[in-house]
Design an enzyme around this catalytic site. Structure first.
Site, PDB file in Angstrom:
ATOM      1  CB  SER A 144       1.489  48.459  -0.698  1.00 40.03           C
ATOM      2  OG  SER A 144       0.390  49.290  -0.579  1.00 40.03           O
ATOM      3  CD  GLU A 250       5.529  53.094   0.715  1.00 41.67           C
ATOM      4  OE1 GLU A 250       4.917  53.934   0.063  1.00 41.67           O
ATOM      5  OE2 GLU A 250       4.824  51.932   0.880  1.00 41.67           O
ATOM      6  CG  HIS A 320       2.236  53.245  -3.105  1.00 40.29           C
ATOM      7  ND1 HIS A 320       2.912  53.093  -1.877  1.00 40.29           N
ATOM      8  CD2 HIS A 320       1.225  52.361  -3.067  1.00 40.29           C
ATOM      9  CE1 HIS A 320       2.083  52.135  -1.272  1.00 40.29           C
ATOM     10  NE2 HIS A 320       1.232  51.737  -2.026  1.00 40.29           N
TER      11      HIS A 320
END
Length: 350
Positions: A144, A250, A320
Site C-alpha cells: 500500500s 495494484e 489489498h
C-alpha cells in the site's frame, strides 16, 4: 560493551536531525544509481521490528500482529512511537523518521515489518538518513503506501525491499508461505503461484477475475506497488524509471475513472512504455457496475494497457486482499502473461 549499548550511543548521537538524501550525478541528466544490496536472510528466532510509518494502528491490531509473528517463530520489538496518534498519522513526521532510523541502526533487529499502510510515507522520504539504511541493510516489508518507502529506499541505497504483507494482514497462510519462501529460503529460482480462489466472495467478484491483457513472455527487474503511490512519486526525486522493468501494480477503492487517470499519467510519461511487462494484482473496490455513462475496471485496464503492446495480465495474488505473495523490488523476474505465471530469477536475500 554490548551491541545494545553501542547502538544507544550512536542513536543518541543521531538526535532528531533530519538529513536530506544525496544522489550522485554521472552527468547533467543521468543519476548514478547505487549498487544493489541484498538484506540478510531471515531465520527463526530473529527479531522483527514493527513500525507504523503512515497511519496509526489500533493496539489490538498490533497485538494480533505480534502474536502471529511469534507463532511464526520470530521475536518482536517495537517502540512506544508506534502507538502514537497525530491526526491520522501514527506520530509526527520527525518521530516516524526516528522510528525507522532506530530499527535500521539497532543491531538486534534483523528485519522490519510495517504494521500497516496508510498515507504518510511520502512525507518522510526527504527526511530519511539513507546512510543509516545503506550501512545497516535489513529487509523492509509492507505494501500500500509503504510503496513509497520501498521504492524510495531502493532508489537511494540499492537495498532490496519487499512488497508483501503488513502486520495487520500477515495472519494468512498463503501470505506466510511466500514470506518464508522469499525472505527465509531465498532460492535463486522461485515460481510464484496464484492462490486458488474457492469462495464465491472471490469467484463472483469481477475484481478477482484473472485475464491476459496482452499475451507474451518477458523478463525484467521488478518495480511498482500501489498505483496511487507510484503516481505520487512522479515529479519527485524518487520517481520510478520504468525502463526495462517488470512493473507490478495494484490499488484499492479507486473508481475506474481514477485508475484511467493514473494509468494515463504513467503512459504519457517518458519511461512507462519502455517497460518489459506489466503485472496487475487485484484492484479491490475499484470496479463499478456497467452503465451507459461509465466504464468497468476491466474496460479501463484493457483500453489503457493493451495498446502499449507489452506482455500484461490482471489478477495476480497481491494487493489489498487477504492473500499476498511477497514481491522483492529490484530483483530480476520472468513473467508469462499468457499462462499468468511469474518466477523470481535470483535470490532476494543473502
Amino acid at each position: 560493551m554490548s551491541k545494545r549499548r553501542n547502538f544507544l550511543k550512536s542513536a543518541s548521537a543521531m538526535g532528531a536531525t533530519l538529513l536530506l538524501p544525496k544522489i550522485g550525478m554521472g552527468n547533467e541528466n543521468q543519476p548514478i544509481l547505487p549498487s544493489k544490496i541484498k538484506p540478510k536472510k531471515l531465520r527463526k528466532g530473529d527479531t522483527i521490528g514493527l513500525v507504523a510509518p503512515g497511519y496509526a494502528i489500533k493496539p489490538e491490531v498490533l497485538q494480533r500482529a505480534l502474536d502471529t509473528l511469534q507463532e511464526m517463530g520470530f521475536k518482536t520489538y517495537h517502540t512506544t512511537r508506534i502507538l502514537g496518534n497525530y491526526g491520522y498519522f501514527s506520530n509526527t513526521d520527525e518521530e516516524r523518521v526516528k522510528d525507522l532510523h532506530e530499527m535500521f541502526a539497532n543491531p538486534e533487529i534483523d528485519g522490519i515489518l510495517c504494521a500497516r499502510g496508510g498515507y504518510g510515507c511520502t512525507r518522510i522520504l526527504n527526511h530519511l538518513d539513507y546512510d543509516i539504511i545503506r550501512n545497516n541493510p535489513k529487509a523492509l516489508i509492507g505494501f500500500s503506501d509503504i510503496t513509497a518507502l520501498i521504492q524510495g529506499i531502493y532508489k537511494e541505497t540499492g537495498l532490496i525491499c519487499f512488497h508483501g504483507p503488513v502486520g495487520s494482514t500477515i495472519d494468512d497462510s498463503y501470505s506466510q508461505k511466500y514470506f518464508r519462501k522469499v525472505l527465509m529460503k531465498g532460492k535463486d529460482s522461485q515460481v510464484i503461484e496464484n492462490v486458488k480462489l474457492k469462495d464465491s466472495e472471490f469467484l463472483d467478484n469481477s475484481e478477482y477475475e484473472r485475464y491476459t491483457i496482452t499475451p507474451g513472455t518477458c523478463q525484467g527487474e521488478l518495480a511498482g506497488g500501489s498505483l496511487t503511490l507510484v503516481n505520487a512519486l512522479v515529479g519527485t526525486p524518487h520517481e520510478i524509471d520504468f525502463t526495462d522493468k517488470l512493473v507490478f501494480l495494484e490499488d484499492v477503492e479507486e473508481a475506474p475513472y481514477r485508475i484511467d487517470r493514473m494509468l494515463t499519467q504513467l503512459i504519457e510519461g517518458p519511461t512507462f512504455s519502455k517497460a518489459k511487462g506489466i503485472v496487475f494484482g487485484v484492484c479491490k473496490g475499484c470496479d463499478r457496475e456497467k452503465k451507459t455513462d461509465n466504464f468497468t475496471l476491466k474496460e479501463v485496464i484493457m483500453d489503457r494497457i493493451a495498446p502499449i503492446g507489452l506482455p500484461a495480465a490482471y489478477g495476480m495474488s497481491f494487493g489489498h486482499v487477504p492473500n499476498n505473495f511477497t514481491v522483492p523490488v529490484g530483483i530480476q523476474a520472468a513473467f508469462n502473461a499468457t499462462e499468468m505465471t511469474m518466477e523470481l530469477l535470483e535470490s532476494a536475500v543473502s
